[in-house]
Design an enzyme around this catalytic site. Structure first.
Site, PDB file in Angstrom:
ATOM      1  N   HIS A   1      -9.180 -21.623 -23.144  1.00 45.12           N
ATOM      2  CA  HIS A   1      -9.371 -22.924 -23.795  1.00 45.12           C
ATOM      3  C   HIS A   1      -8.381 -23.940 -23.246  1.00 45.12           C
ATOM      4  O   HIS A   1      -7.256 -23.582 -22.872  1.00 45.12           O
ATOM      5  CB  HIS A   1      -9.274 -22.813 -25.317  1.00 45.12           C
ATOM      6  CG  HIS A   1      -7.927 -22.460 -25.858  1.00 45.12           C
ATOM      7  ND1 HIS A   1      -6.985 -23.411 -26.170  1.00 45.12           N
ATOM      8  CD2 HIS A   1      -7.342 -21.268 -26.154  1.00 45.12           C
ATOM      9  CE1 HIS A   1      -5.897 -22.827 -26.652  1.00 45.12           C
ATOM     10  NE2 HIS A   1      -6.085 -21.519 -26.642  1.00 45.12           N
TER      11      HIS A   1
ATOM     12  N   GLU B   1     -10.716 -24.732 -29.315  1.00 47.71           N
ATOM     13  CA  GLU B   1     -10.221 -23.459 -29.859  1.00 47.71           C
ATOM     14  C   GLU B   1      -9.256 -23.675 -31.017  1.00 47.71           C
ATOM     15  O   GLU B   1      -9.338 -23.012 -32.037  1.00 47.71           O
ATOM     16  CB  GLU B   1      -9.538 -22.644 -28.758  1.00 47.71           C
ATOM     17  CG  GLU B   1      -9.321 -21.181 -29.135  1.00 47.71           C
ATOM     18  CD  GLU B   1      -7.984 -20.905 -29.824  1.00 47.71           C
ATOM     19  OE1 GLU B   1      -7.829 -19.793 -30.353  1.00 47.71           O
ATOM     20  OE2 GLU B   1      -7.098 -21.778 -29.845  1.00 47.71           O
ATOM     21  N   GLU B   2      -8.352 -24.625 -30.853  1.00 47.38           N
ATOM     22  CA  GLU B   2      -7.337 -24.837 -31.889  1.00 47.38           C
ATOM     23  C   GLU B   2      -7.937 -25.455 -33.149  1.00 47.38           C
ATOM     24  O   GLU B   2      -7.276 -25.544 -34.178  1.00 47.38           O
ATOM     25  CB  GLU B   2      -6.193 -25.720 -31.355  1.00 47.38           C
ATOM     26  CG  GLU B   2      -5.519 -25.221 -30.077  1.00 47.38           C
ATOM     27  CD  GLU B   2      -4.725 -23.918 -30.255  1.00 47.38           C
ATOM     28  OE1 GLU B   2      -4.723 -23.351 -31.368  1.00 47.38           O
ATOM     29  OE2 GLU B   2      -4.117 -23.465 -29.269  1.00 47.38           O
TER      30      GLU B   2
ATOM     31  N   ASP C   1      -7.828 -27.041 -24.859  1.00 48.44           N
ATOM     32  CA  ASP C   1      -7.283 -27.920 -25.892  1.00 48.44           C
ATOM     33  C   ASP C   1      -5.939 -27.353 -26.338  1.00 48.44           C
ATOM     34  O   ASP C   1      -5.620 -26.201 -26.054  1.00 48.44           O
ATOM     35  CB  ASP C   1      -8.252 -28.031 -27.080  1.00 48.44           C
ATOM     36  CG  ASP C   1      -8.555 -26.672 -27.705  1.00 48.44           C
ATOM     37  OD1 ASP C   1      -8.806 -25.721 -26.935  1.00 48.44           O
ATOM     38  OD2 ASP C   1      -8.525 -26.549 -28.939  1.00 48.44           O
TER      39      ASP C   1
ATOM     40  N   ASP D   1      -5.018 -15.102 -23.965  1.00 47.91           N
ATOM     41  CA  ASP D   1      -4.632 -16.146 -24.923  1.00 47.91           C
ATOM     42  C   ASP D   1      -3.678 -15.594 -25.988  1.00 47.91           C
ATOM     43  O   ASP D   1      -3.715 -16.014 -27.127  1.00 47.91           O
ATOM     44  CB  ASP D   1      -5.912 -16.720 -25.561  1.00 47.91           C
ATOM     45  CG  ASP D   1      -5.654 -18.007 -26.318  1.00 47.91           C
ATOM     46  OD1 ASP D   1      -4.621 -18.653 -26.072  1.00 47.91           O
ATOM     47  OD2 ASP D   1      -6.483 -18.363 -27.174  1.00 47.91           O
TER      48      ASP D   1
ATOM     49  N   HIS E   1       2.215 -22.917 -30.005  1.00 49.23           N
ATOM     50  CA  HIS E   1       2.034 -23.702 -31.239  1.00 49.23           C
ATOM     51  C   HIS E   1       3.331 -24.323 -31.757  1.00 49.23           C
ATOM     52  O   HIS E   1       3.298 -25.072 -32.711  1.00 49.23           O
ATOM     53  CB  HIS E   1       1.423 -22.880 -32.392  1.00 49.23           C
ATOM     54  CG  HIS E   1       0.018 -22.442 -32.124  1.00 49.23           C
ATOM     55  ND1 HIS E   1      -0.839 -22.038 -33.123  1.00 49.23           N
ATOM     56  CD2 HIS E   1      -0.690 -22.352 -30.982  1.00 49.23           C
ATOM     57  CE1 HIS E   1      -2.005 -21.703 -32.598  1.00 49.23           C
ATOM     58  NE2 HIS E   1      -1.938 -21.890 -31.292  1.00 49.23           N
TER      59      HIS E   1
ATOM     60  N   ASP F   1      -0.293 -21.713 -23.774  1.00 54.05           N
ATOM     61  CA  ASP F   1      -1.454 -21.616 -24.668  1.00 54.05           C
ATOM     62  C   ASP F   1      -2.344 -22.834 -24.492  1.00 54.05           C
ATOM     63  O   ASP F   1      -2.202 -23.799 -25.184  1.00 54.05           O
ATOM     64  CB  ASP F   1      -0.967 -21.494 -26.118  1.00 54.05           C
ATOM     65  CG  ASP F   1      -2.098 -21.377 -27.110  1.00 54.05           C
ATOM     66  OD1 ASP F   1      -3.222 -21.066 -26.697  1.00 54.05           O
ATOM     67  OD2 ASP F   1      -1.860 -21.627 -28.324  1.00 54.05           O
TER      68      ASP F   1
HETATM   69 ZN   LIG Z   1      -4.671 -20.235 -27.503  1.00 52.86          ZN
END
Ligand SMILES: [Zn+2]
Ligand SMILES: *[C@@H]1O[C@H](CO)[C@@H](O)[C@H](O)[C@H]1NC(C)=O
Ligand SMILES: *[C@@H]1O[C@H](CO)[C@@H](O)[C@H](O)[C@H]1NC(C)=O
Ligand SMILES: *[C@@H]1O[C@H](CO)[C@@H](O)[C@H](O)[C@H]1NC(C)=O
Length: 502
Positions: free
Chosen positions: A126, A193-194, A128, A222, A472, A159
């Protein structure tokens, strides 16, 4: 870190981990590795360009959505340059709760090679990211990839932009050396995804008999290692089922001076109900809950023993006085292969500071169970309801109790004897000189289960990032070493997979 220093670091780490005992890479691998070492600054530069795009899917803001579109277009362009056929699946728009309509970024489906004699491996990633602002406590601009001591800081670095590019770097190395790819490659890349992978499931379902029909293996990169320097291979994630238990007398609250002593208080019922779920050793008290759990095998036991985890360090960094378990093996098993029950909160309770003498009229307790193979969601739901009903009925309360399961996500587990796991293990040994930590993840990553359930293909999670990458959070990074060695790992994996498959 300049190229030289990083290869010295790599060498030191490899020597420290028994590189000398592993088989020397074949001539082609050596050329690929050399190519990637020589071109590592270009790889980092591309990552910098990708990180510079604020492809935040979490905040529902039109400007940010446009950034994700820009990111997807840039990636499509990159894939076309590799020679891939790229389809950009248009997904229309989504209605937000506040009434505004936002466009959903496309999902990219790409393919490179369709030789029926070769296995086909599809990479999911992903592009995003989670929100990030310098003011959140970043030491550098989150959208300006910045290298400090071999660490590449930037939102999305680990990520998941770095791992997506590592896969692309591996493919590009074959192409640059004019070597045919040993496997057919596909990509499925999303930009939501997020934000819960809006529309991904629908696309995977739709493409099951098309894009996925000739796919043999699906690789996801991921998640992270559980060590700072020892690579890992992930073969399972726990599921989750989330419950709400409501106890109600009436909708309004009461005053304890006026009603205290003459009511069954909902809060007292709820405390008893929540108190009946788990004991102080962490054991879940719901009858039958452990019955469906997969038995522990000898092979699995050995894998736990070999994992690189410093329990004392983990305890200190978590600021916990004492865990429930004293050995690494027990601790990891309780995180990964046993279910756990957590009580999250109470809605309707008085939770502010002060001494209000209220009797809540209606309260909702919230708890969830992390599920492991082979627990069955509908069986667990039934067991939880029966248990709570039994406890509640013993209290003879005049209140009304309602239990509902509001979320149910299955656990995922892979067959580690599958050819792609064997290929990944061998590739890791070649690049890093060690056998990987065979790990699971205690949290729920629905994506692997989604691909496995819908496509029925072999799914593997092959992480590249170190445990301290901070996905994150503030100051997310990927080490230059992980990024470049990870690119090599994917190239070695292609070669190994073509051998394991036949
Ligand atoms: Zn991720
Ligand atoms: C779960 O259990 C239910 C009821 O026993 C059964 O009908 C269902 O097929 C099971 N699901 C799975 C995935 O095993
Ligand atoms: C509930 O009621 C039953 C029957 O009336 C009685 O035997 C029992 O002791 C009561 N339990 C509680 C906790 O009050
Ligand atoms: C796991 O994969 C191996 C190799 O493909 C196969 O022989 C075995 O039957 C599989 N095990 C299960 C439980 O599917």
């Amino acid at each position: 870190m300049p190229p030289k220093a990083s290869s010295v670091l790599a060498l030191v780490l490899l020597l420290g981990q028994g590189m000398l005992s592993s088989p020397p890479p074949s001539g082609l691998l050596e050329k690929l590795f050399q190519y990637m070492d020589l071109h590592q600054d270009e790889f980092v530069q591309t990552l910098k360009e990708w990180v510079a795009i604020e492809s935040d899917s979490v905040q529902p803001v039109p400007r940010l959505r446009q950034e994700i579109f820009r990111m997807m277009a840039l990636a499509a362009d990159k894939l076309r340059h590799l020679g891939a056929g790229v389809t950009s699946v248009d997904l229309g728009s989504q209605q937000m709760p506040d009434g505004q309509s936002l466009p959903i970024p496309p999902i990219l489906l790409a393919e490179l090679g369709s030789d029926a004699k070769k296995p086909t491996v599809c990479f999911y990633g992903h592009l995003d990211v989670q929100p990030a602002q310098k003011a959140d406590g970043w030491l550098t601009d989150p959208y300006m990839l910045t290298e400090v001591d071999g660490k590449l800081y930037g939102r999305g670095a680990t990520d998941n932009k770095g791992p997506v590019l590592a896969w692309i770097n591996a493919v590009s190395a074959f192409k640059a050396l004019e070597q045919g790819l040993p496997v057919n490659i596909k990509f499925i890349l999303e930009g939501m995804e997020e934000a819960g992978s809006v529309a991904l499931e629908e696309v995977v379902r739709r493409e099951k008999e098309h894009f996925f029909s000739r796919v043999d293996y699906i690789v996801i990169s991921d998640n992270l290692w559980i060590s700072q320097k020892k690579p890992a291979l992930t073969y399972g994630t726990r599921g989750n089922c989330y419950f709400m238990v409501e106890v109600k007398c009436r909708d309004q609250d009461f005053h304890s001076g006026t009603f205290g002593g003459i009511l069954n208080e909902p809060m007292a019922d709820l405390v008893a109900l929540l108190g009946s779920l788990v004991d102080s050793s962490g054991r879940i008290l719901i009858p039958g809950i452990y019955d469906q759990m997969a038995p522990l095998t000898e092979e699995e036991k050995t894998m736990y023993e070999n994992i690189d985890l410093d329990l004392e360090e983990y305890r200190k960094s978590s600021q916990v006085e004492k865990f429930l378990f004293d050995t690494k093996e027990e601790l990891l098993m309780h995180l990964w292969r046993y279910p756990s029950l957590s009580i999250h909160g109470v809605e309707g309770a008085f939770d502010e500071p002060g001494t209000k003498t209220v009797i809540p009229g209606r309260v909702i307790g919230k708890f969830s169970i992390r599920l492991v193979p082979h627990m069955n969601l509908s069986v667990v739901e039934k067991q939880v309801k029966q248990h709570l009903e039994a406890v509640f009925s013993k209290r003879n309360s005049s209140n009304k109790m309602t239990v509902s399961m509001v979320l149910g996500l299955h656990p995922w587990t892979a067959n580690i004897s599958d050819p792609q796991y064997l290929a990944a293990k061998r590739a890791i040994k070649t690049v890093f000189g060690v056998d990987p930590d065979m790990i699971q993840d205690g949290s729920t990553i629905p994506i692997a289960k989604l691909f496995q359930t819908i496509t029925q293909k072999s799914v593997m999670m092959l992480p590249l990032g170190a445990v301290d990458d901070g996905e994150h959070s503030q100051n997310e990074k990927i080490n230059r070493w992980n990024y470049i060695q990870g690119s090599k790992l994917f190239a070695a994996f292609f070669l190994e997979l073509s051998q394991q498959h036949s």
